[in-house]
Design an enzyme around this catalytic site. Structure first.
Site, PDB file in Angstrom:
ATOM      1  N   ARG A 201      -9.693  -0.235   7.564  1.00  0.00           N
ATOM      2  CA  ARG A 201     -10.504   0.960   7.354  1.00  0.00           C
ATOM      3  C   ARG A 201     -10.652   1.756   8.648  1.00  0.00           C
ATOM      4  O   ARG A 201     -11.747   2.163   9.012  1.00  0.00           O
ATOM      5  CB  ARG A 201     -11.890   0.524   6.866  1.00  0.00           C
ATOM      6  CG  ARG A 201     -12.110   0.886   5.400  1.00  0.00           C
ATOM      7  CD  ARG A 201     -13.512   0.554   5.008  1.00  0.00           C
ATOM      8  NE  ARG A 201     -13.833   1.165   3.727  1.00  0.00           N
ATOM      9  CZ  ARG A 201     -14.183   0.492   2.644  1.00  0.00           C
ATOM     10  NH1 ARG A 201     -14.235  -0.822   2.661  1.00  0.00           N
ATOM     11  NH2 ARG A 201     -14.480   1.121   1.533  1.00  0.00           N
ATOM     12  N   CYS A 202      -9.508   1.922   9.332  1.00  0.00           N
ATOM     13  CA  CYS A 202      -9.631   2.526  10.653  1.00  0.00           C
ATOM     14  C   CYS A 202      -9.068   3.923  10.689  1.00  0.00           C
ATOM     15  O   CYS A 202      -9.269   4.631  11.663  1.00  0.00           O
ATOM     16  CB  CYS A 202      -8.880   1.696  11.657  1.00  0.00           C
ATOM     17  SG  CYS A 202      -7.122   1.881  11.464  1.00  0.00           S
TER      18      CYS A 202
ATOM     19  N   GLN B 139       0.825  -1.204   0.000  1.00  0.00           N
ATOM     20  CA  GLN B 139       0.000   0.000   0.000  1.00  0.00           C
ATOM     21  C   GLN B 139       0.868   1.266   0.000  1.00  0.00           C
ATOM     22  O   GLN B 139       0.357   2.369  -0.188  1.00  0.00           O
ATOM     23  CB  GLN B 139      -0.927   0.013   1.216  1.00  0.00           C
ATOM     24  CG  GLN B 139      -2.055  -1.003   1.111  1.00  0.00           C
ATOM     25  CD  GLN B 139      -3.030  -0.950   2.267  1.00  0.00           C
ATOM     26  OE1 GLN B 139      -3.209  -1.946   2.956  1.00  0.00           O
ATOM     27  NE2 GLN B 139      -3.677   0.170   2.500  1.00  0.00           N
TER      28      GLN B 139
ATOM     29  N   GLU C 124     -12.751   5.399   4.403  1.00  0.00           N
ATOM     30  CA  GLU C 124     -12.821   4.771   5.711  1.00  0.00           C
ATOM     31  C   GLU C 124     -14.102   5.093   6.464  1.00  0.00           C
ATOM     32  O   GLU C 124     -14.496   4.358   7.366  1.00  0.00           O
ATOM     33  CB  GLU C 124     -11.629   5.223   6.556  1.00  0.00           C
ATOM     34  CG  GLU C 124     -10.324   4.907   5.863  1.00  0.00           C
ATOM     35  CD  GLU C 124      -9.203   4.677   6.836  1.00  0.00           C
ATOM     36  OE1 GLU C 124      -9.076   5.490   7.753  1.00  0.00           O
ATOM     37  OE2 GLU C 124      -8.473   3.702   6.669  1.00  0.00           O
TER      38      GLU C 124
HETATM   39  N1  PCD Z   1     -14.551  13.466  -2.002  1.00  0.00           N
HETATM   40  C1  PCD Z   1     -14.187  12.314  -2.562  1.00  0.00           C
HETATM   41  C2  PCD Z   1     -13.385  11.407  -1.820  1.00  0.00           C
HETATM   42  C3  PCD Z   1     -12.994  10.233  -2.392  1.00  0.00           C
HETATM   43  N2  PCD Z   1     -13.391   9.915  -3.643  1.00  0.00           N
HETATM   44  C4  PCD Z   1     -12.976   8.619  -4.232  1.00  0.00           C
HETATM   45  O1  PCD Z   1     -13.240   7.591  -3.339  1.00  0.00           O
HETATM   46  C5  PCD Z   1     -12.152   6.666  -3.272  1.00  0.00           C
HETATM   47  C6  PCD Z   1     -11.526   6.608  -1.833  1.00  0.00           C
HETATM   48  O2  PCD Z   1     -10.834   7.817  -1.573  1.00  0.00           O
HETATM   49  P1  PCD Z   1     -10.138   8.144  -0.222  1.00  0.00           P
HETATM   50  O3  PCD Z   1     -11.147   8.301   0.870  1.00  0.00           O
HETATM   51  O4  PCD Z   1      -9.213   9.259  -0.450  1.00  0.00           O
HETATM   52  O5  PCD Z   1      -9.341   6.825   0.186  1.00  0.00           O
HETATM   53  P2  PCD Z   1      -7.999   6.234  -0.515  1.00  0.00           P
HETATM   54  O6  PCD Z   1      -6.814   6.816   0.140  1.00  0.00           O
HETATM   55  O7  PCD Z   1      -8.127   6.291  -1.971  1.00  0.00           O
HETATM   56  O8  PCD Z   1      -8.156   4.726  -0.140  1.00  0.00           O
HETATM   57  C7  PCD Z   1      -7.800   4.258   1.144  1.00  0.00           C
HETATM   58  C8  PCD Z   1      -9.066   3.676   1.808  1.00  0.00           C
HETATM   59  O9  PCD Z   1      -9.800   2.880   0.873  1.00  0.00           O
HETATM   60  C9  PCD Z   1     -10.838   2.091   1.409  1.00  0.00           C
HETATM   61  N3  PCD Z   1     -11.626   1.548   0.364  1.00  0.00           N
HETATM   62  C10 PCD Z   1     -11.199   0.405  -0.302  1.00  0.00           C
HETATM   63  N4  PCD Z   1     -11.843   0.027  -1.394  1.00  0.00           N
HETATM   64  C11 PCD Z   1     -11.421  -1.062  -2.051  1.00  0.00           C
HETATM   65  N5  PCD Z   1     -12.128  -1.470  -3.156  1.00  0.00           N
HETATM   66  N6  PCD Z   1     -10.349  -1.797  -1.653  1.00  0.00           N
HETATM   67  C12 PCD Z   1      -9.663  -1.428  -0.557  1.00  0.00           C
HETATM   68  O10 PCD Z   1      -8.593  -2.114  -0.197  1.00  0.00           O
HETATM   69  C13 PCD Z   1     -10.092  -0.329   0.188  1.00  0.00           C
HETATM   70  N7  PCD Z   1      -9.441   0.062   1.363  1.00  0.00           N
HETATM   71  C14 PCD Z   1     -10.128   0.959   2.215  1.00  0.00           C
HETATM   72  C15 PCD Z   1      -9.159   1.589   3.164  1.00  0.00           C
HETATM   73  S1  PCD Z   1      -8.687   0.720   4.525  1.00  0.00           S
HETATM   74 MO1  PCD Z   1      -6.758   1.699   5.457  1.00  0.00          MO
HETATM   75  O11 PCD Z   1      -5.602   0.991   4.494  1.00  0.00           O
HETATM   76  O12 PCD Z   1      -7.002   0.611   6.988  1.00  0.00           O
HETATM   77  O13 PCD Z   1      -5.806   2.818   6.479  1.00  0.00           O
HETATM   78  S2  PCD Z   1      -7.647   3.477   4.119  1.00  0.00           S
HETATM   79  C16 PCD Z   1      -8.657   2.847   2.987  1.00  0.00           C
HETATM   80  C17 PCD Z   1     -11.116   7.139  -4.279  1.00  0.00           C
HETATM   81  O14 PCD Z   1     -11.299   6.470  -5.476  1.00  0.00           O
HETATM   82  C18 PCD Z   1     -11.486   8.607  -4.460  1.00  0.00           C
HETATM   83  O15 PCD Z   1     -11.080   9.085  -5.636  1.00  0.00           O
HETATM   84  C19 PCD Z   1     -14.192  10.781  -4.376  1.00  0.00           C
HETATM   85  O16 PCD Z   1     -14.567  10.476  -5.496  1.00  0.00           O
HETATM   86  N8  PCD Z   1     -14.576  11.987  -3.825  1.00  0.00           N
HETATM   87 CU   LIG Z   2      -6.582   2.692   9.080  1.00  0.00          CU
END
Ligand code: PCD
Ligand SMILES: [Cu+]
Length: 806
Positions: free
Chosen positions: A384-385, A237, A760
């Site tokens: 997704r924190c 990432q 997130e």
């Molecule tokens: N106003 C606005 C904002 C935003 N957007 C869009 O929506 C999306 C998102 O963005 P953003 O909020 O800036 O975010 P990014 O940086 O791009 O990404 C990151 C995130 O992303 C989410 N989502 C998702 N989806 C998918 N399909 N796969 C994945 O793996 C994932 N991962 C998850 C996570 S866990 Mo961490 O790493 O725990 O810190 S952090 C995170 C991109 O396409 C963009 O361009 C639009 O349209 N408008």
């Molecule tokens: Cu996170």
């Protein structure tokens, strides 16, 4: 030169710029099996590496015998810590300032820990080799409970740190203690607590879970002995950061390292950190002179790579009789497992947990977090924190409910009277953040109206009567959640990872015929960057999005950036994209003025062209301007049309939202039914509404899984109880609720196009909504607090404990 064919509106539509629900260009490949993932990479003579993993959660490794494994046909090498030690690679630095064993160095600290790396001609031979490596263990006492880990006589987990009283984030109080992180004013908060009309106190636990991306982690390392160049393909990432880290720990010069993230099958934070597999593959490639691939299976992934959460949050919230919150106190025990490999910005060992005052104007607050070692897998920030914001949002949204019970108040109203008001932005929070913009009351009213909140409460009251009268065995819960996120790390002044400032970048090259390529320092893992970022450029410089190729993930070509996680791509790289576009536009303006034989200031931008002010019939299209940039010698202007921007955001962005869940619970079976799930998001300017909606569906489904069943569980011996998809709950189309999405738009004042992140938010906002719905259903029967996940058994047990089973 009159443009008869198209109106301004048609020209604008033709660009498919910002605000357009443009179909994702990536999906043509993905839906036709043409994605190129790490496991699709095949190279001549490529070997395969696999790990011998510890069956014990805490044990001394007394001996490792490789002989039988090396005798297996196809097995080429077996690496152990002893082999890595001379290279100084048996341990590696973590992103949290700790260090982590690459391969077991005398002991193991969690079940599934990497002990030896078997390299063979193919996956099957490697697997046979793994079976044949003989390891002798001497088991040690196991601690999986972070509170017990802090008892005076708890076993010493990290013997390598014995006697070390200073950690990466200040003093260590105990041999299993990692750090203490404090924010806010403790004395003032205690003062408020001791004089308040009402104080509600509760322990809120956010259990350990795992992002479980469809594709597991993996890499292919290929060392070219002739050129001395290392190419590393992987599910990264943050490809640039990986290049720098590899260079620093291997001392291969950075220009001799090329890191490539190809297509990624979901990251969710799981693929931010550095894993033993990367180091071992690189070493194995150097040793054997051949490319080495390592790809985890599902069990490997669930057992050993970045888990999420595991935060014990003890809260106290003070208020007046009328419900005005006057103070918040929070102490957290964070269970980090055997190593602190949490992927937070360096100065934030508990991430951005100090957003835990949420969307409320709380004048006084104090927070302290203690990080603790246990015999569990390391990790801690994925899923997704956005750096512990999910935990923070869950904490405050539970505390609001707990306070509402104590005050005997409606919790929607309690929220409303405590929201930060529109005119208070930019808002300085008691725990240190400056919220950029928000309009919470408008969003809340819209949400409550959309679900007809009053009617829901009336229905619920009737249901309770019916239940008491024996007419039904189902209860109804209305789960409310109003969250404020903090995304877009971040300003270089306070956000870095291992010293690398968290700016991001975009480079744009316009070709002579008016099409373009743009490269970013971020990397899509399914978010649809190639679609959305082209739309920004389209609107900014007037080239159709369909004529713009977008590339990410190859460090040989992309400008340096810190990657994609924490919803930072739109807030940071999105801003860089707008800024690079504006540089191009400025140059295009000079070219246009020259071509139109007027002064620079006498032309103005009009969708896809520059026209002479007051004379729109005289213009040059961007296409014409692009060609001129390569075709004419323009006095005072360099040939070519390209630009790069490295953007250091002045602040984070603070998206917010209102989520409401209506749930039915069967008191006798513990089963639930999600009757309605409404999600209103405000992420400022919306670049691609369709992508945003998809993000909300995905994130809310993860939130549903987490709240209603998903967990990483261990027994007291440290055995991992949920390492397969038989035990680890992943919702299918059967369980997944139907979502009703909605939005308001409050642009970020400091972002060039006003956009905030959104990826997130749905996880952050939905978990409290689902959990609050469960709690709300039982509120009338005396439930105050109960821990997630609310699977059928736990819901049944709540009913049982409340005496609802007769
Ligand atoms: N106003 C606005 C904002 C935003 N957007 C869009 O929506 C999306 C998102 O963005 P953003 O909020 O800036 O975010 P990014 O940086 O791009 O990404 C990151 C995130 O992303 C989410 N989502 C998702 N989806 C998918 N399909 N796969 C994945 O793996 C994932 N991962 C998850 C996570 S866990 Mo961490 O790493 O725990 O810190 S952090 C995170 C991109 O396409 C963009 O361009 C639009 O349209 N408008
Ligand atoms: Cu996170």
């Amino acid at each position: 030169m009159k443009d008869e064919v198209t109106s301004t509106e048609e020209r604008r539509e033709n660009l498919k710029g910002m605000g357009c629900a443009r179909k994702r260009v990536e999906d043509v490949r993905f839906t036709q099996g043409k994605g190129n993932y790490v496991d699709d990479i095949k190279m001549d003579g490529m070997l395969f590496g696999d790990f011998v993993r510890s069956p014990y959660a805490h044990a001394r490794v007394t001996s490792i015998n490789k002989e039988a494994a090396l005798a297996i046909p196809g097995v080429v090498a077996v690496l152990t810590a002893e082999d890595l030690a001379p290279l100084g690679l048996h341990w590696m630095p973590t992103l949290a300032g700790d260090k982590q064993m690459v391969l077991a160095d005398g002991k193991v600290l969690f079940q599934g820990q990497e002990v030896a790396f078997v390299v063979a001609n193919d996956r099957y031979a490697a697997s046979d080799g793994v079976e044949a490596v003989e390891v002798d263990y001497e088991d040690l006492p196991v601690v999986t409970d972070p509170f017990k880990a802090l008892e005076p006589d708890a076993p010493v987990l990290r013997e390598d740190l014995e006697g070390q009283t200073e950690g990466a984030h200040g003093p260590r109080k105990h041999h299993n203690h990692i750090f203490t992180w404090e924010q806010g004013d403790e004395a003032a908060t205690e003062q408020v607590m001791s004089t308040a009309d009402v104080v509600a106190e509760e322990m809120v636990y956010y259990h350990r879970t795992h992002p479980n991306p469809l594709e597991t982690c993996g890499c292919v390392a290929s060392m070219d002995k002739v050129t001395g160049k290392l190419t590393l393909y992987g599910t990264f990432q943050a490809p640039h950061a990986i290049r720098t880290i590899v260079s620093l720990i291997s001392s291969i010069p950075e220009h001799k390292i090329r890191v490539v993230s190809p297509d990624i099958g979901g990251g969710f934070g799981n693929k931010v950190g550095a894993y033993s597999g990367y180091v071992c593959s690189v070493v194995a490639s150097i040793v054997t002179g051949k490319p080495v691939k390592w790809v985890e299976d599902k069990m490997d992934n669930l057992m050993s790579t970045a888990f999420a959460r595991d935060y014990w949050m003890k809260g106290k919230i003070a208020a007046t009789k009328e419900g005005k919150i006057t103070g918040l106190h929070c102490h957290v025990i964070g269970d980090h497992g055997g190593f602190d490999a949490c992927a937070d910005p360096t100065k934030f060992p508990a991430g951005f947990f100090n957003i835990c005052t949420g969307s409320y104007d709380i004048p006084t607050a104090y927070l302290s977090v203690d990080g603790v070692y246990t015999n569990k897998a390391p990790g801690g920030v994925a899923y997704r924190c956005s750096f512990r914001v999910t935990e923070a949002a869950y904490f405050i949204e539970r505390m609001i409910e707990v306070l509402a019970i104590k005050l005997d108040m409606d919790s929607a109203e309690l929220r409303r009277i405590n929201f930060i008001k529109k005119e208070q932005f930019p808002y300085q929070s008691a725990l240190g953040w400056e919220y950029d913009s928000g309009d919470y009351h408008t969003a809340w009213d819209k949400a409550l109206e959309a679900v007809d909140y009053k009617a829901l409460r009336a229905e619920q009251a009737q249901r309770i009567e019916d239940f008491k009268a024996g007419k039904t065995r189902k209860l109804m819960g209305v789960g409310l959640s109003f969250f404020t996120e903090i995304v877009g790390a971040g300003p270089v002044k306070n956000c870095d990872i291992l010293g690398l400032g968290m700016f991001d970048s975009c480079e744009i090259r316009i070709h002579p015929t008016g099409s373009a390529i743009a490269r970013l320092g971020t990397i899509s893992q399914g978010q649809g960057h190639a679609t959305a970022f082209a739309q920004i450029i389209a609107s900014e410089i007037g080239i159709p999005a369909d004529d713009i190729t977008l590339e990410e993930g190859d460090t040989d070509t992309a400008p340096y950036g810190l990657g994609t996680y924490g919803s930072r791509s739109m807030p940071v790289a999105g801003a860089a994209t707008a800024m690079a576009s504006r540089k191009i536009k400025a140059k295009a303006q000079m070219i246009a003025a020259y071509l139109l034989e007027v002064h620079d200031d006498d032309v103005e931008f009009d969708v896809d062209r520059f026209a002479v002010k007051g004379n729109p019939e005289r213009f040059k299209t961007m296409k014409e301007i692009a060609f001129a940039a390569y075709n004419q010698a323009i006095p005072g202007v360099e040939p070519g049309l390209e630009a790069v921007s490295y953007y250091d955001p002045p602040n984070m962005t603070y998206p917010f939202g209102a989520y409401i869940c209506v749930m039915e619970l069967d008191v006798d079976t513990g089963e639930h039914e999600i009757r309605k799930f409404y999600a209103l998001d405000d992420c400022g300017t919306r670049v691609n509404p369709m992508i945003i909606e998809g993000q909300v569906h995905g994130g809310a489904t993860e939130g549903y899984a987490i709240a209603m069943g998903q967990e990483i569980a261990y027994d007291e011996m440290g055995n991992h109880k949920t390492a397969t998809l038989m035990d680890f709950f992943v919702p299918t189309a059967m369980e997944t609720p139907t979502y009703q999405t909605d939005f308001t738009v409050t642009p970020s004042p400091h972002h060039p196009i006003g956009a905030k992140g959104v990826g997130e938010s749905p996880n952050v906002g939905s978990v409290p909504a689902f959990s609050n719905a469960v709690h709300d259903a039982f509120r009338a029967f005396g439930l105050v607090q109960s821990h997630m996940p609310h699977d059928h058994w736990r819901v049944w047990r709540i009913a049982d404990e409340l005496g609802l089973h007769g």
